[in-house]
Design a protein around this motif. Structure first.
Motif, mmCIF file in Angstrom:
data_model
loop_
_atom_site.group_PDB
_atom_site.id
_atom_site.type_symbol
_atom_site.label_atom_id
_atom_site.label_comp_id
_atom_site.label_asym_id
_atom_site.label_seq_id
_atom_site.Cartn_x
_atom_site.Cartn_y
_atom_site.Cartn_z
ATOM 1 N N LYS A 64 13.787 -5.273 8.671
ATOM 2 C CA LYS A 64 14.889 -6.240 8.586
ATOM 3 C C LYS A 64 15.504 -6.255 7.200
ATOM 4 N N PRO A 65 16.173 -5.235 6.753
ATOM 5 C CA PRO A 65 16.521 -4.005 7.464
ATOM 6 C C PRO A 65 15.723 -2.775 7.023
ATOM 7 N N TYR A 66 14.757 -2.921 6.109
ATOM 8 C CA TYR A 66 14.156 -1.754 5.469
ATOM 9 C C TYR A 66 12.784 -1.398 6.040
ATOM 10 N N SER A 67 12.491 -0.103 6.026
ATOM 11 C CA SER A 67 11.185 0.382 6.461
ATOM 12 C C SER A 67 10.168 0.188 5.334
ATOM 13 N N GLY A 68 8.903 0.341 5.665
ATOM 14 C CA GLY A 68 7.852 0.277 4.656
ATOM 15 C C GLY A 68 8.047 1.329 3.579
ATOM 16 N N GLU A 69 8.511 2.513 3.969
ATOM 17 C CA GLU A 69 8.770 3.578 3.000
ATOM 18 C C GLU A 69 9.905 3.194 2.061
ATOM 19 N N ASP A 70 10.978 2.603 2.622
ATOM 20 C CA ASP A 70 12.100 2.139 1.789
ATOM 21 C C ASP A 70 11.611 1.119 0.767
ATOM 22 N N LEU A 71 10.833 0.156 1.244
ATOM 23 C CA LEU A 71 10.348 -0.899 0.360
ATOM 24 C C LEU A 71 9.384 -0.344 -0.682
ATOM 25 N N GLY A 72 8.549 0.600 -0.296
ATOM 26 C CA GLY A 72 7.638 1.240 -1.244
ATOM 27 C C GLY A 72 8.394 1.946 -2.354
ATOM 28 N N ARG A 73 9.447 2.698 -1.991
ATOM 29 C CA ARG A 73 10.263 3.387 -3.004
ATOM 30 C C ARG A 73 10.977 2.378 -3.900
ATOM 31 N N ALA A 74 11.479 1.293 -3.310
ATOM 32 C CA ALA A 74 12.160 0.261 -4.100
ATOM 33 C C ALA A 74 11.182 -0.394 -5.074
ATOM 34 N N LEU A 75 9.980 -0.726 -4.592
ATOM 35 C CA LEU A 75 8.980 -1.335 -5.473
ATOM 36 C C LEU A 75 8.580 -0.382 -6.593
ATOM 37 N N GLN A 76 8.469 0.892 -6.271
ATOM 38 C CA GLN A 76 8.145 1.882 -7.293
ATOM 39 C C GLN A 76 9.215 1.887 -8.386
ATOM 40 N N ALA A 77 10.486 1.925 -7.988
ATOM 41 C CA ALA A 77 11.587 1.932 -8.956
ATOM 42 C C ALA A 77 11.625 0.631 -9.765
ATOM 43 N N ILE A 78 11.366 -0.491 -9.096
ATOM 44 C CA ILE A 78 11.379 -1.795 -9.769
ATOM 45 C C ILE A 78 10.271 -1.882 -10.809
ATOM 46 N N VAL A 79 9.053 -1.524 -10.431
ATOM 47 C CA VAL A 79 7.931 -1.626 -11.366
ATOM 48 C C VAL A 79 8.118 -0.652 -12.520
ATOM 49 N N GLN A 80 8.604 0.554 -12.253
ATOM 50 C CA GLN A 80 8.850 1.509 -13.339
ATOM 51 C C GLN A 80 9.908 0.977 -14.303
ATOM 52 N N ALA A 81 10.969 0.355 -13.777
ATOM 53 C CA ALA A 81 11.997 -0.241 -14.642
ATOM 54 C C ALA A 81 11.401 -1.376 -15.472
ATOM 55 N N TRP A 131 0.832 -1.206 0.000
ATOM 56 C CA TRP A 131 0.000 0.000 0.000
ATOM 57 C C TRP A 131 0.865 1.253 0.000
ATOM 58 N N GLU A 132 2.095 1.136 0.468
ATOM 59 C CA GLU A 132 3.032 2.270 0.388
ATOM 60 C C GLU A 132 3.285 2.625 -1.077
ATOM 61 N N LEU A 133 3.447 1.622 -1.918
ATOM 62 C CA LEU A 133 3.609 1.871 -3.355
ATOM 63 C C LEU A 133 2.353 2.516 -3.919
ATOM 64 N N LYS A 134 1.202 2.052 -3.478
ATOM 65 C CA LYS A 134 -0.061 2.641 -3.943
ATOM 66 C C LYS A 134 -0.096 4.143 -3.644
ATOM 67 N N LYS A 135 0.401 4.519 -2.439
ATOM 68 C CA LYS A 135 0.456 5.950 -2.081
ATOM 69 C C LYS A 135 1.398 6.711 -3.003
ATOM 70 N N LEU A 136 2.556 6.094 -3.306
ATOM 71 C CA LEU A 136 3.551 6.754 -4.152
ATOM 72 C C LEU A 136 3.100 6.826 -5.605
ATOM 73 N N GLY A 137 2.419 5.779 -6.063
ATOM 74 C CA GLY A 137 1.953 5.726 -7.445
ATOM 75 C C GLY A 137 3.059 5.413 -8.427
ATOM 76 N N LEU A 138 2.665 5.316 -9.692
ATOM 77 C CA LEU A 138 3.611 4.995 -10.774
ATOM 78 C C LEU A 138 3.538 6.015 -11.899
ATOM 79 N N GLY A 139 2.972 7.173 -11.631
ATOM 80 C CA GLY A 139 2.833 8.192 -12.666
ATOM 81 C C GLY A 139 1.397 8.248 -13.169
ATOM 82 N N HIS A 140 1.091 9.326 -13.885
ATOM 83 C CA HIS A 140 -0.282 9.571 -14.326
ATOM 84 C C HIS A 140 -0.750 8.608 -15.404
#
Length: 188
Positions: free
Chosen positions: A153-170, A8-17
């Motif tokens: 362990k070791p990443y926060s939800g925000e870290d993982l959300g940003r990583a997932l955003q970058a991964i899905v965009q790639a 849901w953190e990724l959902k908040k960040l989104g993937l662009g319009h």
């Protein structure tokens, strides 16, 4: 379409319009996967499905290259296991994603997010692998699976959300590039 509550953190960040993002939590149940994954494909006809699963053993965000059809012996949350111990009877032993996970890993690692990303060829022969194979089979490989470590362990939800955003965009970028090449080849 993804499974895992911290997505849901990724959902908040989104993937662009220009990207519609749908998030679903998939129960750890073989029979639910057998019905839900096909119904989501039929309902949305997505360009790409990215499944996300929690791995208690993971220390990095792990991109899974392929899904496996056989070897499912573990009981799910309903104490059920398929008698055949496989996803799709008569399906190939292994299906690779059309997404080049090594390229995704290199792109995201070079982006300086501060989250370690790795690649794997074995999603574990449990519900994650089962879900991934089912989705790969339905989509002719237009699926991906990302394993994430437990929160903190070791990443926060925000870290993982940003990583997932970058991964899905790639992944979407690589998919668009491959489709451009196909269209270009068909145009000549």
């Amino acid at each position: 379409m993804m499974c895992l509550s911290n997505v849901w953190e990724l959902k908040k960040l989104g993937l662009g319009h220009d990207v519609d993002l749908y998030v679903y939590e998939v129960p750890v149940e073989y029979q639910t996967v057998q019905s839900l994954v096909p119904s989501l494909w039929n309902q949305y006809h997505p360009q790409l499905v990215v499944h996300v699963g929690l791995s208690g053993m993971a220390t990095t965000v792990t991109l899974e290259k392929c899904g496996h059809n056989y070897g499912y012996k573990g009981l799910d949350n309903c104490s059920f296991c398929p008698d055949s111990q496989c996803c799709i009877e008569g399906g190939p032993d292994c299906i690779d994603s059309v997404i080049d996970m090594d390229s995704v890993c290199k792109r995201v690692s070079a982006s300086g997010l501060g989250v370690a990303v790795s690649v794997s060829k074995d999603a574990g022969r449990y519900l994650c692998d089962y879900t991934y194979y089912t989705s790969l089979y339905l989509s002719q490989g237009r699926s991906a699976f990302v394993h994430v470590p437990p929160l903190g362990k070791p990443y926060s939800g925000e870290d993982l959300g940003r990583a997932l955003q970058a991964i899905v965009q790639a992944m979407l970028d690589l998919l668009a590039q491959s489709e451009d090449k196909i269209h270009c080849q068909h145009g000549h």
